[in-house]
Design a protein around this motif. Structure first.
Motif, mmCIF file in Angstrom:
data_model
loop_
_atom_site.group_PDB
_atom_site.id
_atom_site.type_symbol
_atom_site.label_atom_id
_atom_site.label_comp_id
_atom_site.label_asym_id
_atom_site.label_seq_id
_atom_site.Cartn_x
_atom_site.Cartn_y
_atom_site.Cartn_z
ATOM 1 N N ASP A 13 34.292 34.080 34.479
ATOM 2 C CA ASP A 13 34.010 34.983 35.640
ATOM 3 C C ASP A 13 32.747 34.620 36.569
ATOM 4 O O ASP A 13 32.845 34.865 37.725
ATOM 5 C CB ASP A 13 33.754 36.482 35.044
ATOM 6 C CG ASP A 13 35.552 37.035 34.641
ATOM 7 O OD1 ASP A 13 36.340 36.291 34.860
ATOM 8 O OD2 ASP A 13 35.433 37.801 33.832
ATOM 9 N N ARG A 16 33.505 31.995 38.724
ATOM 10 C CA ARG A 16 34.571 32.544 39.878
ATOM 11 C C ARG A 16 33.987 32.994 40.982
ATOM 12 O O ARG A 16 33.871 32.887 42.163
ATOM 13 C CB ARG A 16 35.802 33.394 39.131
ATOM 14 C CG ARG A 16 36.553 32.445 38.382
ATOM 15 C CD ARG A 16 37.762 33.339 38.092
ATOM 16 N NE ARG A 16 38.557 32.577 37.002
ATOM 17 C CZ ARG A 16 38.802 33.110 35.740
ATOM 18 N NH1 ARG A 16 37.735 33.863 35.441
ATOM 19 N NH2 ARG A 16 39.600 32.269 34.940
ATOM 20 N N ASP A 203 37.496 42.480 40.910
ATOM 21 C CA ASP A 203 37.933 42.357 39.658
ATOM 22 C C ASP A 203 39.621 42.287 39.898
ATOM 23 O O ASP A 203 40.328 41.928 39.163
ATOM 24 C CB ASP A 203 37.719 43.647 38.893
ATOM 25 C CG ASP A 203 37.905 44.945 39.621
ATOM 26 O OD1 ASP A 203 37.877 44.994 40.869
ATOM 27 O OD2 ASP A 203 37.817 45.843 38.947
ATOM 28 N N LEU A 206 40.598 38.837 40.691
ATOM 29 C CA LEU A 206 40.430 37.695 39.630
ATOM 30 C C LEU A 206 41.993 38.099 38.862
ATOM 31 O O LEU A 206 42.424 37.333 38.032
ATOM 32 C CB LEU A 206 39.304 38.075 38.616
ATOM 33 C CG LEU A 206 38.031 37.968 39.240
ATOM 34 C CD1 LEU A 206 36.956 38.197 38.120
ATOM 35 C CD2 LEU A 206 37.904 36.622 39.611
#
Length: 289
Positions: A13, A16, A203, A206
């Motif tokens: 994460d 990303r 979020d 993702l």
């Protein structure tokens, strides 16, 4: 022997988010970083009730007594300072965490984009930032990350001018909100120009992000043409390629042999050779691979 350090579950994460920052910068936006603590006055300015935010038990200052529920509070101060220093336009973004109180506490990463003032200048004069500039940035971002184009629907936001806000949906899932900052909100900070703000819930991105290859090269398409004799029959599994050439070609020109006749089946198949009245298009065999 060196000590082995286990890989963190948060590492993917993190990278990303770094990729998200790099792509925002490539769109011409400048990254900003602000305090995660705000005052009660800033909450009220943006239409957020103190009961909807999380207050610290023992804050060091009343100016930093609440955890921010939105990235807008700090970004507006950056716009005000830049415009006050003579900047013609401001185009900034921030990736940071916000905390919501919706029954239970929830911390989530968000992307904030704020535009104000001059977007650019051409031979006709200055081009002001507007909703379509903000929408174009968000569309480019979501298409790059998730491989799909978002849709926008009229909505509302506590900080937005009435009837000037929209929710962003991607694959029937709400991923953010866009709109014009209310005039009274901007005026409270002495911002005399229109400001356009968008916040995207990272979020959700993702969760929807498509699996991409290592190399994102453009697609290259090539077609191959070839002459074939009319007597050749392709395997039936090849679909339209199984039809005789005479049935695939266009209407013969005047003077050419009728399709399926002996003359049409005995044409020369020497590469580059054509018969009088024959078509120069050939049969496209690119679908056969």
């Amino acid at each position: 022997a060196p000590m082995a350090v286990p890989a963190s579950e948060a590492a993917p994460d993190y990278w990303r988010l770094q990729s998200l920052r790099c792509f925002c910068a490539s769109l011409g936006l400048t990254e900003t970083v602000h305090w995660a603590l705000v005052s009660e006055a800033e909450l009220g300015r943006c239409g957020v009730a103190p009961a909807e935010a999380v207050r610290l038990v023992n804050p060091l200052s009343q100016d930093h007594a609440y955890l921010r529920p939105s990235l807008l509070m700090g970004m507006l101060h950056t716009v005000r300072r830049n415009l006050a220093q003579g900047a013609a336009g401001v185009r900034i973004f921030e990736v940071g965490h916000v905390v919501h109180r919706n029954g239970s506490l929830r911390e989530r990463p968000q992307l904030g984009i704020l535009l104000s003032g001059v977007w650019g200048q051409d031979w006709q004069g200055e081009v002001r930032c507007d909703f379509f500039h903000l929408k174009g940035l968000v569309e480019s971002l979501l298409h790059r990350l998730c491989g799909a184009s978002p849709t926008v629907e009229p909505s509302s936001a506590p900080w937005a001018r009435p009837q000037h806000a929209a929710v962003v949906r991607l694959k029937e899932r709400a991923v953010g909100v866009l709109g014009q900052v209310a005039v009274n909100v901007a005026a409270s900070l002495d911002i005399d120009r229109e400001a356009w703000f968008g916040e995207i819930w990272v979020d959700e991105l993702l969760a929807l992000r498509r699996i991409q290859g290592v190399i994102g090269a453009p697609i290259s398409v090539r077609q191959v043409g070839a002459w074939v004799a009319g007597s050749i029959r392709w395997p039936t599994g090849w679909g339209w390629l199984g039809t005789p050439r005479s049935a695939c070609c266009a209407t013969p020109r005047p003077g050419s042999p009728p399709p399926g006749s002996a003359a049409s089946r005995t044409r020369s198949t020497t590469p580059g050779a054509t018969q009088p009245g024959s078509s120069t298009a050939g049969s496209w065999l690119g679908s056969a691979g």
